[in-house]
Design a protein around this motif. Sequence first.
Motif, PDB file in Angstrom:
ATOM      1  N   MET A   1       0.824  -1.189   0.000  1.00 17.48           N
ATOM      2  CA  MET A   1       0.000   0.000   0.000  1.00 17.48           C
ATOM      3  C   MET A   1       0.872   1.258   0.000  1.00 17.48           C
ATOM      4  O   MET A   1       0.585   2.202  -0.719  1.00 17.48           O
ATOM      5  N   GLU A   2       1.925   1.265   0.798  1.00 16.69           N
ATOM      6  CA  GLU A   2       2.793   2.435   0.883  1.00 16.69           C
ATOM      7  C   GLU A   2       3.385   2.778  -0.484  1.00 16.69           C
ATOM      8  O   GLU A   2       3.485   3.950  -0.852  1.00 16.69           O
ATOM      9  N   HIS A   3       3.755   1.743  -1.228  1.00 15.19           N
ATOM     10  CA  HIS A   3       4.323   1.955  -2.558  1.00 15.19           C
ATOM     11  C   HIS A   3       3.294   2.615  -3.477  1.00 15.19           C
ATOM     12  O   HIS A   3       3.631   3.529  -4.238  1.00 15.19           O
ATOM     13  N   LEU A   4       2.061   2.182  -3.391  1.00 19.88           N
ATOM     14  CA  LEU A   4       0.998   2.756  -4.211  1.00 19.88           C
ATOM     15  C   LEU A   4       0.755   4.223  -3.843  1.00 19.88           C
ATOM     16  O   LEU A   4       0.599   5.072  -4.724  1.00 19.88           O
ATOM     17  N   VAL A   5       0.769   4.531  -2.564  1.00 19.66           N
ATOM     18  CA  VAL A   5       0.609   5.919  -2.113  1.00 19.66           C
ATOM     19  C   VAL A   5       1.727   6.781  -2.690  1.00 19.66           C
ATOM     20  O   VAL A   5       1.486   7.877  -3.196  1.00 19.66           O
ATOM     21  N   GLU A   6       2.951   6.268  -2.653  1.00 17.11           N
ATOM     22  CA  GLU A   6       4.104   7.008  -3.177  1.00 17.11           C
ATOM     23  C   GLU A   6       3.957   7.274  -4.673  1.00 17.11           C
ATOM     24  O   GLU A   6       4.341   8.333  -5.162  1.00 17.11           O
ATOM     25  N   GLN A   7       3.407   6.325  -5.411  1.00 13.92           N
ATOM     26  CA  GLN A   7       3.239   6.474  -6.849  1.00 13.92           C
ATOM     27  C   GLN A   7       2.121   7.454  -7.197  1.00 13.92           C
ATOM     28  O   GLN A   7       2.201   8.169  -8.192  1.00 13.92           O
ATOM     29  N   VAL A   8       1.084   7.486  -6.391  1.00 13.16           N
ATOM     30  CA  VAL A   8      -0.093   8.312  -6.666  1.00 13.16           C
ATOM     31  C   VAL A   8       0.111   9.754  -6.194  1.00 13.16           C
ATOM     32  O   VAL A   8      -0.343  10.700  -6.848  1.00 13.16           O
ATOM     33  N   ARG A   9       0.791   9.939  -5.072  1.00 13.45           N
ATOM     34  CA  ARG A   9       0.927  11.238  -4.415  1.00 13.45           C
ATOM     35  C   ARG A   9       1.284  12.398  -5.361  1.00 13.45           C
ATOM     36  O   ARG A   9       0.666  13.455  -5.280  1.00 13.45           O
ATOM     37  N   PRO A  10       2.247  12.257  -6.270  1.00 16.98           N
ATOM     38  CA  PRO A  10       2.619  13.396  -7.119  1.00 16.98           C
ATOM     39  C   PRO A  10       1.500  13.879  -8.050  1.00 16.98           C
ATOM     40  O   PRO A  10       1.517  15.017  -8.493  1.00 16.98           O
ATOM     41  N   HIS A  11       0.526  13.031  -8.312  1.00 18.96           N
ATOM     42  CA  HIS A  11      -0.540  13.370  -9.249  1.00 18.96           C
ATOM     43  C   HIS A  11      -1.746  14.034  -8.584  1.00 18.96           C
ATOM     44  O   HIS A  11      -2.598  14.605  -9.261  1.00 18.96           O
ATOM     45  N   VAL A  12      -1.819  13.963  -7.268  1.00 21.99           N
ATOM     46  CA  VAL A  12      -2.990  14.447  -6.534  1.00 21.99           C
ATOM     47  C   VAL A  12      -3.165  15.967  -6.619  1.00 21.99           C
ATOM     48  O   VAL A  12      -4.269  16.431  -6.922  1.00 21.99           O
ATOM     49  N   ARG A  26     -12.397   8.985  -4.537  1.00 23.75           N
ATOM     50  CA  ARG A  26     -12.178   7.637  -5.083  1.00 23.75           C
ATOM     51  C   ARG A  26     -12.129   7.699  -6.617  1.00 23.75           C
ATOM     52  O   ARG A  26     -11.308   7.034  -7.248  1.00 23.75           O
ATOM     53  N   VAL A  27     -12.986   8.505  -7.225  1.00 24.60           N
ATOM     54  CA  VAL A  27     -13.023   8.635  -8.681  1.00 24.60           C
ATOM     55  C   VAL A  27     -11.690   9.202  -9.190  1.00 24.60           C
ATOM     56  O   VAL A  27     -11.130   8.709 -10.171  1.00 24.60           O
ATOM     57  N   GLN A  28     -11.167  10.212  -8.508  1.00 25.58           N
ATOM     58  CA  GLN A  28      -9.889  10.792  -8.905  1.00 25.58           C
ATOM     59  C   GLN A  28      -8.757   9.779  -8.731  1.00 25.58           C
ATOM     60  O   GLN A  28      -7.866   9.690  -9.581  1.00 25.58           O
ATOM     61  N   LEU A  29      -8.796   9.024  -7.656  1.00 25.07           N
ATOM     62  CA  LEU A  29      -7.774   8.015  -7.421  1.00 25.07           C
ATOM     63  C   LEU A  29      -7.803   6.963  -8.522  1.00 25.07           C
ATOM     64  O   LEU A  29      -6.770   6.591  -9.079  1.00 25.07           O
ATOM     65  N   ARG A  30      -8.990   6.510  -8.879  1.00 21.07           N
ATOM     66  CA  ARG A  30      -9.117   5.532  -9.972  1.00 21.07           C
ATOM     67  C   ARG A  30      -8.607   6.123 -11.289  1.00 21.07           C
ATOM     68  O   ARG A  30      -7.980   5.425 -12.085  1.00 21.07           O
ATOM     69  N   GLU A  31      -8.876   7.394 -11.522  1.00 17.24           N
ATOM     70  CA  GLU A  31      -8.395   8.068 -12.729  1.00 17.24           C
ATOM     71  C   GLU A  31      -6.863   8.035 -12.793  1.00 17.24           C
ATOM     72  O   GLU A  31      -6.282   7.738 -13.826  1.00 17.24           O
ATOM     73  N   ILE A  32      -6.224   8.344 -11.682  1.00 15.42           N
ATOM     74  CA  ILE A  32      -4.754   8.320 -11.629  1.00 15.42           C
ATOM     75  C   ILE A  32      -4.242   6.908 -11.895  1.00 15.42           C
ATOM     76  O   ILE A  32      -3.324   6.710 -12.705  1.00 15.42           O
ATOM     77  N   LEU A  33      -4.825   5.932 -11.239  1.00 13.61           N
ATOM     78  CA  LEU A  33      -4.389   4.546 -11.407  1.00 13.61           C
ATOM     79  C   LEU A  33      -4.510   4.106 -12.860  1.00 13.61           C
ATOM     80  O   LEU A  33      -3.592   3.487 -13.412  1.00 13.61           O
ATOM     81  N   ARG A  34      -5.634   4.427 -13.482  1.00 11.49           N
ATOM     82  CA  ARG A  34      -5.860   4.057 -14.882  1.00 11.49           C
ATOM     83  C   ARG A  34      -4.874   4.765 -15.803  1.00 11.49           C
ATOM     84  O   ARG A  34      -4.236   4.141 -16.654  1.00 11.49           O
ATOM     85  N   LEU A  50      -6.736   6.143  -0.013  1.00 14.82           N
ATOM     86  CA  LEU A  50      -7.468   7.406   0.137  1.00 14.82           C
ATOM     87  C   LEU A  50      -7.305   7.975   1.537  1.00 14.82           C
ATOM     88  O   LEU A  50      -7.057   9.175   1.708  1.00 14.82           O
ATOM     89  N   GLN A  51      -7.423   7.130   2.524  1.00 10.75           N
ATOM     90  CA  GLN A  51      -7.284   7.578   3.908  1.00 10.75           C
ATOM     91  C   GLN A  51      -5.894   8.175   4.126  1.00 10.75           C
ATOM     92  O   GLN A  51      -5.757   9.242   4.724  1.00 10.75           O
ATOM     93  N   ARG A  52      -4.881   7.528   3.630  1.00 11.00           N
ATOM     94  CA  ARG A  52      -3.502   8.013   3.799  1.00 11.00           C
ATOM     95  C   ARG A  52      -3.298   9.349   3.084  1.00 11.00           C
ATOM     96  O   ARG A  52      -2.734  10.286   3.652  1.00 11.00           O
ATOM     97  N   LEU A  53      -3.764   9.442   1.844  1.00  2.84           N
ATOM     98  CA  LEU A  53      -3.608  10.684   1.077  1.00  2.84           C
ATOM     99  C   LEU A  53      -4.368  11.832   1.725  1.00  2.84           C
ATOM    100  O   LEU A  53      -3.863  12.952   1.802  1.00  2.84           O
ATOM    101  N   ARG A  54      -5.565  11.564   2.194  1.00  3.48           N
ATOM    102  CA  ARG A  54      -6.365  12.615   2.834  1.00  3.48           C
ATOM    103  C   ARG A  54      -5.736  13.074   4.139  1.00  3.48           C
ATOM    104  O   ARG A  54      -5.753  14.262   4.449  1.00  3.48           O
TER     105      ARG A  54
END
Length: 67
Positions: A1-12, A26-34, A50-54
């Motif tokens: 999970m931590e790795h995924l947070v690190e990958q997503v964080r710059p796009h938020v 959740r929709v924005q997170l799915r958009e980034i993942l896709r 989501l909880q970690r990013l928020r």
Amino acid sequence: MEHLVEQVRPHVPALLARDGNQAVTRVQLREILRREGLRGGRNDRLSLVLQRLRTEETTTKTRSTAR
């Protein structure tokens, strides 16, 4: 999970600015993942990410406001 947070964080920040919301959804997170071709988009993991990013967003905003 931590790795995924690190990958997503710059796009938020860009998505928050684009959509004008205070916290990532959740929709924005799915958009980034896709868009980035990232794996790990199961619902149970998304909730944790989501909880970690928020939490990070709230902490960052509180710090910048306090200055």
